[in-house]
Design a protein around this motif. Sequence first.
Motif, short mmCIF file in Angstrom:
data_model
loop_
_atom_site.label_atom_id
_atom_site.label_comp_id
_atom_site.label_asym_id
_atom_site.label_seq_id
_atom_site.Cartn_x
_atom_site.Cartn_y
_atom_site.Cartn_z
N ALA A 36 42.85 41.89 40.50
CA ALA A 36 43.32 42.09 39.12
C ALA A 36 44.48 41.15 38.81
CB ALA A 36 43.73 43.54 38.92
N ALA A 37 45.40 41.01 39.75
CA ALA A 37 46.56 40.13 39.54
C ALA A 37 46.12 38.68 39.38
CB ALA A 37 47.53 40.27 40.70
N ALA A 38 45.12 38.26 40.16
CA ALA A 38 44.63 36.89 40.06
C ALA A 38 43.99 36.64 38.69
CB ALA A 38 43.62 36.62 41.17
N LEU A 39 43.24 37.61 38.19
CA LEU A 39 42.63 37.47 36.87
C LEU A 39 43.70 37.45 35.77
CD1 LEU A 39 39.58 39.89 37.27
CD2 LEU A 39 39.52 37.38 37.26
N LEU A 40 44.70 38.30 35.91
CA LEU A 40 45.79 38.31 34.93
C LEU A 40 46.53 36.98 34.92
CD1 LEU A 40 47.24 41.89 35.56
CD2 LEU A 40 46.21 41.09 33.41
N ALA A 41 46.69 36.39 36.09
CA ALA A 41 47.38 35.10 36.19
C ALA A 41 46.63 34.00 35.47
CB ALA A 41 47.58 34.73 37.66
N GLU A 42 45.33 34.18 35.28
CA GLU A 42 44.53 33.22 34.54
C GLU A 42 44.54 33.51 33.04
OE1 GLU A 42 40.67 33.49 36.25
OE2 GLU A 42 41.27 32.61 38.17
N GLY A 43 45.32 34.52 32.64
CA GLY A 43 45.43 34.85 31.22
C GLY A 43 44.31 35.75 30.73
N ARG A 44 43.64 36.45 31.63
CA ARG A 44 42.49 37.25 31.26
C ARG A 44 42.85 38.74 31.19
NH1 ARG A 44 38.15 34.62 35.42
NH2 ARG A 44 36.55 35.31 33.95
N THR A 45 42.19 39.46 30.29
CA THR A 45 42.30 40.91 30.25
C THR A 45 41.41 41.47 31.36
OG1 THR A 45 42.72 40.94 27.88
CG2 THR A 45 41.88 42.97 28.84
N VAL A 46 41.88 42.51 32.03
CA VAL A 46 41.19 43.02 33.22
C VAL A 46 40.75 44.47 33.00
CG1 VAL A 46 41.40 43.49 35.70
CG2 VAL A 46 42.55 41.49 34.69
N MET A 47 39.54 44.76 33.49
CA MET A 47 39.00 46.10 33.49
C MET A 47 38.92 46.59 34.93
SD MET A 47 35.76 45.23 31.02
CE MET A 47 35.16 46.92 30.93
N VAL A 48 39.45 47.78 35.16
CA VAL A 48 39.34 48.41 36.48
C VAL A 48 38.62 49.75 36.28
CG1 VAL A 48 40.54 49.25 38.53
CG2 VAL A 48 41.52 47.35 37.18
N GLN A 49 37.51 49.92 37.01
CA GLN A 49 36.69 51.11 36.86
C GLN A 49 36.41 51.72 38.22
OE1 GLN A 49 33.35 49.20 34.89
NE2 GLN A 49 34.04 49.89 32.88
N PRO A 50 36.13 53.02 38.27
CA PRO A 50 35.68 53.61 39.53
C PRO A 50 34.22 53.21 39.77
CG PRO A 50 35.60 55.26 37.81
CD PRO A 50 36.21 54.03 37.18
N TYR A 51 33.87 52.94 41.01
CA TYR A 51 32.46 52.72 41.32
C TYR A 51 31.75 54.07 41.26
CZ TYR A 51 28.13 51.31 43.47
OH TYR A 51 26.80 51.07 43.70
N ILE A 52 30.57 54.10 40.62
CA ILE A 52 29.83 55.35 40.44
C ILE A 52 28.72 55.41 41.48
CG2 ILE A 52 28.65 56.81 38.77
CD1 ILE A 52 31.48 55.99 37.92
N PRO A 53 28.90 56.14 42.57
CA PRO A 53 27.90 56.14 43.65
C PRO A 53 26.52 56.60 43.20
CG PRO A 53 29.95 57.14 44.40
CD PRO A 53 30.07 56.98 42.91
N SER A 54 26.47 57.46 42.18
CA SER A 54 25.18 58.01 41.75
C SER A 54 24.22 56.93 41.27
CB SER A 54 25.38 59.05 40.65
OG SER A 54 26.02 58.47 39.52
N VAL A 55 24.74 55.75 40.90
CA VAL A 55 23.84 54.72 40.39
C VAL A 55 22.93 54.18 41.50
CG1 VAL A 55 25.46 54.04 38.58
CG2 VAL A 55 25.47 52.80 40.76
N GLU A 56 23.32 54.41 42.75
CA GLU A 56 22.49 53.90 43.84
C GLU A 56 21.18 54.69 43.95
OE1 GLU A 56 24.61 53.30 47.46
OE2 GLU A 56 26.31 52.37 46.44
N GLN A 57 21.19 55.94 43.47
CA GLN A 57 19.96 56.72 43.42
C GLN A 57 19.33 56.66 42.03
OE1 GLN A 57 22.97 58.37 44.69
NE2 GLN A 57 22.35 57.44 46.63
#
Length: 278
Positions: free
Chosen positions: A150-171
């Motif tokens: 996230a810090a690396a993306l912010l350093a490039e001037g980008r807005t960052v999204m952080v989400q929880p991984y949803i394990p249920s999508v694997e099924q």
Amino acid sequence: MKVAYVTTDHPAAEQDDEREIALAAWLGAGIEGSPVSWHDPRVDWSDFDAAVVRSAWDYIDRRDEFVAWAHRVESATRLFNPASVIEWNTDKTYLRTLGVPTVPTHWLVQGAEPGRDLPEWDEYVVKPAVSAGARDTIRTADRDAAAAHAAALLAEGRTVMVQPYIPSVEQEGELSLLYFGGRFSHAVRRHPMLSGVAETRENRATLRDPDDDQFALAERILAAAPPDLLYARVDLVRMPDGEPVLIELELTEPYLFLRDELAAPDLFAETLAEMLKG
């Protein structure tokens, strides 16, 4: 009617296996379609009755240029989807404006301190708000690694999204519902890109009937979206408690899974012909 099928001369366009299917269906609806690169300076867009954005998949590196192109083309001919939609939809901050259930997202903008600000989740998905195809996206259970990305993306001037991984999508997978002119066409179950399942042509998607709650949410999402859409793809996942939520609303250059539903190419073409006459 002459319509530009907007693509690119970038090698990414070689992956567009829907082009010939779409162009054949367009021809059957009385539309002469021609593949045209969006950044070809020789193109006179006023020569076309309309332009339909399809496999312009290199725009991600040139988003500002692409948005400016869309507005310029719209001054010369009809553009599908409209330039205002493209500008809105190519930055995922639009997810904050729809007022519908979405994957929980922690937004980071310039000045944020990811090491201190991140929620406590079992696994993280970290990505920029302007991205496609999981580019510059990581999945990790390491909070420090998530913060560093996230810090690396912010350093490039980008807005960052952080989400929880949803394990249920694997099924369950991701469910993509396809619409043309606001009319439901078909839905496919897809392997999520970060699931660890290698995608092949054979397992990329499977036709599926949406559950009632998924269909109801997709209809609600489209009602909240901009009007006058030639095409829309609503990508849903289920949360661990079973609630369907929006992961992305694809209105710019989505893959339409035209190979998976026999009637889809003709519905796409008929809808385009109707909108051109309207």
